[in-house]
Scaffold this motif. Structure first.
Motif, PDB file in Angstrom:
ATOM      1  N   LEU A 196      -3.530   5.682  -4.912  1.00  0.00           N
ATOM      2  CA  LEU A 196      -4.470   4.571  -4.761  1.00  0.00           C
ATOM      3  C   LEU A 196      -5.773   4.946  -5.446  1.00  0.00           C
ATOM      4  N   GLY A 197      -6.070   4.264  -6.561  1.00  0.00           N
ATOM      5  CA  GLY A 197      -7.359   4.433  -7.194  1.00  0.00           C
ATOM      6  C   GLY A 197      -8.464   3.909  -6.297  1.00  0.00           C
ATOM      7  N   PRO A 201      -6.398  -2.633  -4.623  1.00  0.00           N
ATOM      8  CA  PRO A 201      -6.349  -3.511  -3.442  1.00  0.00           C
ATOM      9  C   PRO A 201      -5.341  -3.016  -2.414  1.00  0.00           C
ATOM     10  N   LEU A 202      -5.690  -3.226  -1.150  1.00  0.00           N
ATOM     11  CA  LEU A 202      -4.805  -2.812  -0.065  1.00  0.00           C
ATOM     12  C   LEU A 202      -3.931  -3.950   0.433  1.00  0.00           C
ATOM     13  N   THR A 203      -4.458  -5.157   0.459  1.00  0.00           N
ATOM     14  CA  THR A 203      -3.721  -6.297   0.987  1.00  0.00           C
ATOM     15  C   THR A 203      -3.621  -7.389  -0.073  1.00  0.00           C
ATOM     16  N   ALA A 211      -2.473  -8.443  -9.928  1.00  0.00           N
ATOM     17  CA  ALA A 211      -2.583  -7.103  -9.345  1.00  0.00           C
ATOM     18  C   ALA A 211      -1.667  -6.998  -8.133  1.00  0.00           C
ATOM     19  N   ARG A 212      -1.179  -5.789  -7.870  1.00  0.00           N
ATOM     20  CA  ARG A 212      -0.316  -5.553  -6.718  1.00  0.00           C
ATOM     21  C   ARG A 212      -1.074  -4.781  -5.656  1.00  0.00           C
ATOM     22  N   SER A 213      -0.885  -5.181  -4.430  1.00  0.00           N
ATOM     23  CA  SER A 213      -1.555  -4.534  -3.311  1.00  0.00           C
ATOM     24  C   SER A 213      -0.710  -3.390  -2.769  1.00  0.00           C
ATOM     25  N   VAL A 244      -7.003   2.404   4.502  1.00  0.00           N
ATOM     26  CA  VAL A 244      -5.686   2.662   3.906  1.00  0.00           C
ATOM     27  C   VAL A 244      -4.675   2.985   5.001  1.00  0.00           C
ATOM     28  N   TYR A 245      -5.078   3.807   5.945  1.00  0.00           N
ATOM     29  CA  TYR A 245      -4.148   4.161   7.020  1.00  0.00           C
ATOM     30  C   TYR A 245      -3.804   2.936   7.857  1.00  0.00           C
TER      31      TYR A 245
END
Length: 435
Positions: A196-197, A201-203, A211-213, A244-245
């Motif tokens: 994860l840069g 995005p997370l969601t 873009a993909r989450s 992220v967690y």
């Protein structure tokens, strides 16, 4: 050099090419967006002592922003110097000794500083970091290992023994030991570590069009091992890790986190502050951390007692700072827990590092460097062969340069396709790569 072996090789011809690998989206590390890398590819023709011939393939990502991180000269000029070094190292192999790959590599490695200094003078550039030199040498060294094994008709990982090597590893401090003694049965499945840069995005709600989450990746591939790039701000980084967690654990209850600030922290105290804030905000996220990778600048001297205290909270691994085999004997005293191995630093460097690190009780993990094509295949094969502390392999070219793996995917779909959080590898009968 010891007694000659029938499998000894000498190089007779080399062909070098370069491929520009575009990153889309850019890969953001410590606030620096990387938009492209150069892949160096070497084809090496060899003649074995027993009269057999073979052509070996070697590849490495030159990765200027990571290997030579300075504002001047510009990236293009630094890249040209590293490209020139690949040709230089190919010439040195052609003009050098015959033997096993370590016989061929060691004289070149031993005069690496001298070669880099000459390259800088000729280019009128500042000094070339050893890390950049290792990446340039790696493409040639990898081709040597592949050619050696192809000429013998064996997998390279079956040849790191007294039967095929002219010397043990006494020169690296392991008298009486051959690298193959540290290898186990190859693993056919390799867990994938998803990177994860800083701005990824997370969601789905956070993801811009196209873009993909993180949620999307986890649902599609079943990944559970995550590697987070951080920016060096304790509070912001603690919030990012907790977020992220939170998102990751909604998909998997066994999610793991590794933390890679890419040298963004200036002191142990700042990193301790980040971990304290994270522990207070999200104890479960803090408990999910497996290791900390090169949190501090590669050329900074750190207090060993502070480092050892930090390592008691989470193992601390050296990555960018590791460019000399001699450093391995100093890591424990300096407070480091272990070391990162990258195929793009060269197969000889990787195999010797692995053997010495295991003998010293150091933690080991294999990382990626956005490898593509043959370099990716090499990395996965290396991960299959080595017994490491954490079994996963970072594989981020599927995120940032998927088009660069199309040829490899057509030839070996299972090798690059992630299912149940893993890729699948079958060792070839001969050479460095997969079947």
């Amino acid at each position: 050099m010891g007694q000659a072996r029938a499998s000894d090789i000498g190089a007779v011809n080399a062909r070098v090419e370069f491929i520009d690998v575009a990153l889309d989206p850019p890969f953001v590390i410590s606030g620096r967006p990387m938009t492209h890398f150069t892949a160096a590819v070497v084809h090496l023709d060899v003649l074995a002592r027993d009269g057999s011939t073979a052509t070996g393939l070697g590849a490495s990502m030159l990765s200027v922003p990571w290997a030579w991180p300075r504002p001047d000269p510009d990236i293009a000029a630094r890249d040209q110097v590293l490209r020139g070094l690949v040709h230089t190292f190919a010439d040195q192999v052609l003009e050098g000794v015959s033997g096993d790959p370590f016989d061929i590599w060691r004289p070149i490695y031993d005069r690496l500083d001298e070669t880099l200094a000459l390259a800088a003078r000729l280019a009128g550039s500042p000094p070339v970091p050893r890390l950049g030199g290792l990446l340039a040498l790696a493409a040639v060294d990898n081709a040597v290992h592949d050619a050696w094994a192809r000429a013998a008709g064996r997998s390279v990982y079956e040849m790191y023994t007294e039967e095929h090597m002219n010397e043990d590893l006494g020169w690296a401090g392991l008298t009486g030991t051959y690298p193959g003694e540290h290898l186990g049965e190859p693993r056919g499945t390799i867990p994938v570590q998803h990177v994860l840069g800083v701005g990824d995005p997370l969601t789905e709600a956070e993801a811009e069009p196209g873009a993909r989450s993180l949620t999307s990746w986890m649902e599609a591939e079943g990944i559970k091992d995550l590697k987070l790039k951080l920016q060096g701000s304790p509070s912001a980084d603690a919030e990012r890790i907790a977020a992220v967690y939170r998102v990751g654990s909604a998909s998997r209850d066994d999610v793991s986190l590794s933390i890679d600030p890419n040298e963004a922290y200036d002191s142990v105290a700042e990193l301790e502050q980040m971990l304290d804030e994270l522990s207070a905000h999200s104890p479960r996220a803090a408990a999910a951390i497996t290791y900390l990778e090169q949190p501090f600048p590669r050329d900074v001297d750190l207090d060993p007692d502070q480092m050892k205290a930090l390592a008691r909270r989470a193992p601390v691994l050296m990555d960018e700072g590791y460019s000399r085999l001699s450093q391995l004997d100093e890591l424990v005293a300096q407070g480091w827990s272990g070391v990162v191995i990258k195929a793009s630093k060269g197969q000889s460097h990787a195999i010797v590092t692995y053997a010495v690190a295991r003998s010293r009780g150091l933690d080991i993990v294999i990382q990626d460097l956005t490898t593509t094509g043959a370099a990716l295949e090499h990395s996965i094969g290396l991960a299959s062969a080595l017994q490491v502390t954490w079994p996963h392999l970072e594989y981020n070219s599927r995120q940032y340069a998927p088009g660069a793996n199309e040829e490899l995917a057509a030839r070996s779909h299972d090798l690059v396709t992630v299912r149940d959080g893993q890729v699948r590898f079958t060792r070839a009968a001969s050479g460095l790569y997969g079947a």
